[in-house]
Structures are given as C-alpha cells and as structure tokens.
Design an enzyme around this catalytic site. Sequence first.
Site, PDB file in Angstrom:
ATOM      1  N   PRO A  34       0.774  -1.251   0.000  1.00 60.60           N
ATOM      2  CA  PRO A  34       0.000   0.000   0.000  1.00 60.60           C
ATOM      3  C   PRO A  34       0.807   1.305   0.000  1.00 60.60           C
ATOM      4  CG  PRO A  34       0.027  -0.930   2.189  1.00 60.60           C
ATOM      5  CD  PRO A  34       0.735  -1.916   1.300  1.00 60.60           C
ATOM      6  N   CYS A  35       1.462   1.602  -1.121  1.00 59.74           N
ATOM      7  CA  CYS A  35       2.222   2.848  -1.219  1.00 59.74           C
ATOM      8  C   CYS A  35       1.303   4.074  -1.231  1.00 59.74           C
ATOM      9  CB  CYS A  35       3.128   2.820  -2.445  1.00 59.74           C
ATOM     10  SG  CYS A  35       2.288   2.449  -3.984  1.00 59.74           S
ATOM     11  N   HIS A  36       0.003   3.871  -1.476  1.00 63.04           N
ATOM     12  CA  HIS A  36      -0.930   5.003  -1.442  1.00 63.04           C
ATOM     13  C   HIS A  36      -1.085   5.566  -0.026  1.00 63.04           C
ATOM     14  CE1 HIS A  36      -3.425   1.447  -0.632  1.00 63.04           C
ATOM     15  NE2 HIS A  36      -4.228   2.251   0.047  1.00 63.04           N
TER      16      HIS A  36
END
Length: 165
Positions: free
Chosen positions: A124-126
């Site tokens: 989850p780089c968001h």
Amino acid sequence: MFLDPLPESPRFQESLETPVGWITVSADARALTHLNWGRAPARPSALTAHAAAQLAAYFAGSLKHFDLPLAPRGSPHELRVWAELCRIPFGETITYGELARRSDSVARAVGGTCGANPIALVIPCHRVTAAGGALGGYSGAGGPGTKRKLLALEARISGSFALSA
C-alpha cells in the site's frame, strides 16, 4: 515476508474493473508478482482469481488486509521499503520521512521506491504522504487523484480522517 520470484515461471493474469479503473493482477506459479493499471488478456489461475476476489472485497469495503503470497522483484533496499509499506495499517497514513526512518533510508529514496512498487495497492504505497499533509505523488493510473480515492475509501470504511488537500 516476500517470496523469491520464480525464474522463467509461467505468468498468469486476471483483470477486474474497480472504482479506480481496470486493474490486472499477475502471478507466477506461487505468488503475486505485479499489479498493473489497465486491462489485459486473461490467463487466470487459482491465485489470480483469489487476488481478484480480494481486490473486489477491498473495494466493496469488506477487506482491510490482503492475505496473498507476494514476490516482487527488487533490490534489497526496495524489498525493505515495500515490507515497511505492508506494515501501515488500513485507513492510516505515514509520511515519506517516517517511512525512510522505519526502513533506514532517506525520503527521496523511499519516494522513488514507492513509485517503483510492482504490486501497488496490495503493497500500500498510497498510504504514504508528503510532509505537512500534502498528498504526494502516486504511480497508479490517475496519479494523485487515484491515491485520493483509495485514501477516501479506507477513511470511509475505517472511520479515520481523509485527506482534504
């Protein structure tokens, strides 16, 4: 945490339509290796079907943690940063600076590593934002607009604060 990608393994893939556009999940014989924005010809497997089902559940609001075998290809630094990304809880964000501290790196390097994430959304780089509450970039289709939608979805489901910027 991550499996080693298999060399020259058959590649399976499956696409699904989501609120942020078409997403294609790709896997080798035992682990997810890529998540791409867009639609691709289907070559499904039990694993890609399972990943697609988990993504659908995520977007429906009934899944907060992906439980999929992952095998991203990357340098030791990238793998370390991506492992830290997986530790960010659903509905929460941290800054690039904090991610750098947690992964023994620097903010600019972790920003590049987030941009190189081959399994975005599942890794989850968001959930990483710039200092001072700014949104920061996003490598997925739609860029920061897609990042904003993902964070808003998680905030709505978890009851956490969504970014307004």
